[in-house]
Write a protein that holds these residues in place. Structure first.
Motif, PDB file in Angstrom:
ATOM      1  N   GLY A 129      21.808  35.029  97.572  1.00 15.59           N
ATOM      2  CA  GLY A 129      20.690  34.786  98.492  1.00 15.59           C
ATOM      3  C   GLY A 129      20.487  36.043  99.308  1.00 15.59           C
ATOM      4  N   GLN A 130      19.420  36.769  99.039  1.00 13.64           N
ATOM      5  CA  GLN A 130      19.194  38.055  99.718  1.00 13.64           C
ATOM      6  C   GLN A 130      18.108  37.899 100.781  1.00 13.64           C
ATOM      7  N   THR A 131      18.268  38.646 101.878  1.00 12.92           N
ATOM      8  CA  THR A 131      17.318  38.507 102.987  1.00 12.92           C
ATOM      9  C   THR A 131      16.529  39.789 103.201  1.00 12.92           C
ATOM     10  N   GLU A 132      15.233  39.594 103.309  1.00 15.25           N
ATOM     11  CA  GLU A 132      14.344  40.721 103.588  1.00 15.25           C
ATOM     12  C   GLU A 132      13.200  40.191 104.445  1.00 15.25           C
ATOM     13  N   ASP A 133      12.896  40.884 105.539  1.00 11.92           N
ATOM     14  CA  ASP A 133      11.804  40.498 106.449  1.00 11.92           C
ATOM     15  C   ASP A 133      11.917  39.028 106.866  1.00 11.92           C
ATOM     16  N   GLY A 134      13.125  38.579 107.180  1.00 12.12           N
ATOM     17  CA  GLY A 134      13.302  37.220 107.711  1.00 12.12           C
ATOM     18  C   GLY A 134      13.181  36.111 106.676  1.00 12.12           C
ATOM     19  N   LYS A 136      14.943  34.479 103.183  1.00 13.64           N
ATOM     20  CA  LYS A 136      16.101  34.528 102.291  1.00 13.64           C
ATOM     21  C   LYS A 136      15.685  33.962 100.936  1.00 13.64           C
ATOM     22  N   THR A 137      15.826  34.783  99.915  1.00 18.88           N
ATOM     23  CA  THR A 137      15.411  34.367  98.576  1.00 18.88           C
ATOM     24  C   THR A 137      16.641  34.279  97.688  1.00 18.88           C
ATOM     25  N   THR A 138      16.772  33.132  97.025  1.00 17.79           N
ATOM     26  CA  THR A 138      17.939  32.895  96.183  1.00 17.79           C
ATOM     27  C   THR A 138      17.579  33.119  94.719  1.00 17.79           C
ATOM     28  N   MET A 139      18.457  33.789  93.993  1.00 20.05           N
ATOM     29  CA  MET A 139      18.231  33.976  92.559  1.00 20.05           C
ATOM     30  C   MET A 139      19.554  33.906  91.799  1.00 20.05           C
ATOM     31  N   HIS A 239      20.837  22.513 100.838  1.00 20.37           N
ATOM     32  CA  HIS A 239      20.966  23.971 100.663  1.00 20.37           C
ATOM     33  C   HIS A 239      19.653  24.678 100.975  1.00 20.37           C
ATOM     34  N   LYS A 240      18.544  24.030 100.631  1.00 25.28           N
ATOM     35  CA  LYS A 240      17.239  24.636 100.922  1.00 25.28           C
ATOM     36  C   LYS A 240      17.075  24.835 102.438  1.00 25.28           C
ATOM     37  N   LEU A 241      17.413  23.794 103.194  1.00 18.48           N
ATOM     38  CA  LEU A 241      17.270  23.894 104.655  1.00 18.48           C
ATOM     39  C   LEU A 241      18.224  24.938 105.246  1.00 18.48           C
ATOM     40  N   CYS A 242      19.445  24.971 104.744  1.00 27.34           N
ATOM     41  CA  CYS A 242      20.416  25.956 105.270  1.00 27.34           C
ATOM     42  C   CYS A 242      19.940  27.373 104.994  1.00 27.34           C
ATOM     43  N   HIS A 243      19.417  27.615 103.784  1.00 32.23           N
ATOM     44  CA  HIS A 243      18.935  28.959 103.459  1.00 32.23           C
ATOM     45  C   HIS A 243      17.715  29.314 104.296  1.00 32.23           C
ATOM     46  N   THR A 244      16.832  28.331 104.488  1.00 34.91           N
ATOM     47  CA  THR A 244      15.620  28.594 105.268  1.00 34.91           C
ATOM     48  C   THR A 244      15.993  28.921 106.712  1.00 34.91           C
ATOM     49  N   LEU A 245      16.879  28.122 107.284  1.00 32.97           N
ATOM     50  CA  LEU A 245      17.309  28.374 108.667  1.00 32.97           C
ATOM     51  C   LEU A 245      18.061  29.695 108.776  1.00 32.97           C
ATOM     52  N   GLY A 246      18.923  29.963 107.791  1.00 33.46           N
ATOM     53  CA  GLY A 246      19.714  31.196 107.816  1.00 33.46           C
ATOM     54  C   GLY A 246      18.824  32.420 107.737  1.00 33.46           C
ATOM     55  N   GLY A 247      17.872  32.392 106.811  1.00 31.99           N
ATOM     56  CA  GLY A 247      16.994  33.546 106.610  1.00 31.99           C
ATOM     57  C   GLY A 247      16.017  33.741 107.761  1.00 31.99           C
ATOM     58  N   ALA A 248      15.413  32.633 108.219  1.00 32.12           N
ATOM     59  CA  ALA A 248      14.356  32.746 109.235  1.00 32.12           C
ATOM     60  C   ALA A 248      14.923  32.984 110.630  1.00 32.12           C
ATOM     61  N   LEU A 249      16.075  32.374 110.932  1.00 30.31           N
ATOM     62  CA  LEU A 249      16.600  32.429 112.306  1.00 30.31           C
ATOM     63  C   LEU A 249      17.957  33.121 112.380  1.00 30.31           C
ATOM     64  N   ASN A 250      18.426  33.637 111.260  1.00 36.36           N
ATOM     65  CA  ASN A 250      19.714  34.341 111.189  1.00 36.36           C
ATOM     66  C   ASN A 250      20.864  33.497 111.756  1.00 36.36           C
ATOM     67  N   LEU A 251      20.869  32.217 111.395  1.00 32.18           N
ATOM     68  CA  LEU A 251      21.937  31.327 111.887  1.00 32.18           C
ATOM     69  C   LEU A 251      23.205  31.523 111.065  1.00 32.18           C
ATOM     70  N   ASP A 316       8.982  24.009 113.650  1.00 35.71           N
ATOM     71  CA  ASP A 316       7.728  23.799 112.909  1.00 35.71           C
ATOM     72  C   ASP A 316       7.624  24.808 111.771  1.00 35.71           C
ATOM     73  N   HIS A 317       7.950  26.058 112.090  1.00 35.15           N
ATOM     74  CA  HIS A 317       7.890  27.108 111.082  1.00 35.15           C
ATOM     75  C   HIS A 317       8.910  26.844 109.976  1.00 35.15           C
ATOM     76  N   VAL A 318      10.127  26.430 110.363  1.00 35.41           N
ATOM     77  CA  VAL A 318      11.170  26.145 109.372  1.00 35.41           C
ATOM     78  C   VAL A 318      10.723  24.990 108.465  1.00 35.41           C
ATOM     79  N   ALA A 319      10.115  23.954 109.056  1.00 39.22           N
ATOM     80  CA  ALA A 319       9.638  22.819 108.258  1.00 39.22           C
ATOM     81  C   ALA A 319       8.550  23.278 107.281  1.00 39.22           C
ATOM     82  N   ASP A 320       7.667  24.175 107.729  1.00 36.40           N
ATOM     83  CA  ASP A 320       6.621  24.708 106.830  1.00 36.40           C
ATOM     84  C   ASP A 320       7.274  25.428 105.642  1.00 36.40           C
ATOM     85  N   LEU A 321       8.255  26.280 105.944  1.00 40.36           N
ATOM     86  CA  LEU A 321       8.910  27.056 104.884  1.00 40.36           C
ATOM     87  C   LEU A 321       9.658  26.133 103.912  1.00 40.36           C
ATOM     88  N   ALA A 322      10.291  25.097 104.463  1.00 42.65           N
ATOM     89  CA  ALA A 322      11.150  24.234 103.642  1.00 42.65           C
ATOM     90  C   ALA A 322      10.354  23.416 102.618  1.00 42.65           C
TER      91      ALA A 322
END
Ligand code: NAD
Length: 366
Positions: A129-134, A136-139, A239-251, A316-322
């Motif tokens: 899961g790599q992070t760029e510009d806030g 996190k993209t998993t491959m 896992h989707k929510l954890c990655h979204t929160l981790g990438g967007a908010l650096n948790l 709200d933003h995290v929910a949009d991304l998720a």
């Protein structure tokens, strides 16, 4: 009738207290002589000590690994790889260190030998899961699957108790989601349940102060099993929510998993009641919509996103991304449902039944 494809690639696993003594042999077995040692800054000395017997096979080190695998760090590490003419990657650390080794392998094709020091499980997956510009993209790519993993519980004994607890819960989360994955198989189920049993047995002992070899050994074996099913099945909402929160908010990764696991299990229970019941049974927890949340809370982990300095409006933003890209989950994912779940997680309120739609097609009738 059962129908499945089981296609689990595994590294060569060397497991045992003191197993790091076999490192030199394993590097030579791969035909390598110029390893790059990778660690975090905080673990640089410990990593060097762990591989000291093989120091003549280590040509350089890079101790800049950080959480969520930012691509700019990978670029710096790649220049070290080129300068050192490294022929293999030796990562000693948790998921952050393994993640950097994988990102380097993706660019260079170099083989990885991993010595895990947490329970994250990344060492047995071909996922990064790599992070760029806030974001996190998993491959997945098979080139990132380590060739060898050396599990030595001695390397986990320095992991602080609080981090050990959240890391073990991170491992448990892989197994819980594997049990309702549409692509699970009888073998992934057995591994997931074995991993959860080990964590259910040993985590309460560790939390109560037992830091003995037997407990560490059991947790590490559980981490291997849980990590393996993370690599072998498709993860869902948790896992989707954890990655979204981790990438967007650096948790922090493992802490976020610990905080959300009970919430998401309750959310998914109406769509996967049997899987959640099996997971709880393996962990040794009673039935009940909030019982996983309550069990996790007994370990003293932070249960509210607000405690991590998250602002409520960010949800709200995290929910949009998720909800942006579709992924399999036993319960239908709606923005409203995710936002409500995040609201409870923000305050640390225990989960309640939300009666969402059941998605038979996605979870294979689980
Ligand atoms: P981590 O690797 O960031 O380690 C947490 C902290 O503990 C770091 O400061 C580290 O230096 C320290 N530490 C590690 N081992 C220690 C030890 N034995 N003693 C003392 N200190 C120690 O944390 P993590 O939770 O293991 O990994 C999180 C990262 O791994 C995230 O980026 C996550 O996305 C990734 N991850 C990836 C996968 C995958 O399959 N791709 C799976 C799980 C986690």
């Amino acid at each position: 009738m059962r129908q499945f494809i089981h296609d689990l690639a595994s590294p060569r696993i060397i497991f045992g207290y003191g197993a790091r003594s076999s490192l030199r042999e394993e590097i030579e077995r791969l035909g390598c002589r110029r390893a790059l040692l990778i660690s975090t800054l905080g673990q640089a000395d410990a990593a060097a000590n762990a591989v000291n017997d093989s120091r003549h096979l280590i040509t350089a080190s890079f101790n800049g690994a950080v959480m969520h695998t930012p691509t700019d760090v990978t670029q710096v590490a790649l220049s070290v790889v080129v300068d050192a003419k490294a022929d293999c990657l030796l990562c000693v650390g948790g998921g952050s260190t393994t993640g950097l080794a994988k990102a380097i392998a993706l660019h260079t094709g170099l083989p990885i030998i991993a010595l895990p020091t947490t329970y994250a499980g990344s060492e047995v997956t071909s996922i990064v899961g790599q992070t760029e510009d806030g974001a996190k993209t998993t491959m997945r790519d098979p080139v990132m699957l380590p060739k060898v993993v050396i599990y030595d519980a001695a390397l986990t004994q320095t992991l602080p108790r609080a981090t050990s607890i959240t890391s073990a819960l991170n491992a448990a989360a892989h197994a819980v989601e594997a049990l309702y994955a549409a692509d699970r198989t009888p073998l992934t189920d057995a591994m997931a349940l074995g991993g959860l049993e080990a964590i259910g047995r040993s985590l309460p002992l560790l939390a109560a102060g037992d830091d003995g070899v037997a407990v560490r050994d059991d947790l590490l074996c559980g981490a291997w099993l849980c990590g393996s099913v993370l690599g072998a099945t498709s993860m869902g909402l948790h896992h989707k929510l954890c990655h979204t929160l981790g990438g967007a908010l650096n948790l922090p990764h493992a802490e976020t998993h610990s905080l959300l696991l009970g919430q998401v299990a309750a959310f998914n229970q109406p769509g996967a009641p049997e899987a959640i019941a099996r997971a709880k049974h393996a962990l040794g927890i009673a039935e009940g919509i909030d019982s996983l949340f309550v069990w996790i809370k007994t370990f003293g982990v932070q249960m509210a996103l607000a405690d991590f300095g998250v602002e409520e409006r960010a949800l709200d933003h995290v929910a949009d991304l998720a909800v942006q890209s579709p992924y399999a989950n036993p319960v239908q994912i709606t923005r409203e449902g995710i936002r409500a779940l995040l609201g409870r997680a923000y305050s640390g309120f225990a989960p309640t039944i939300t009666a969402p739609l059941r998605m038979e097609a996605l979870n294979g009738g689980n």
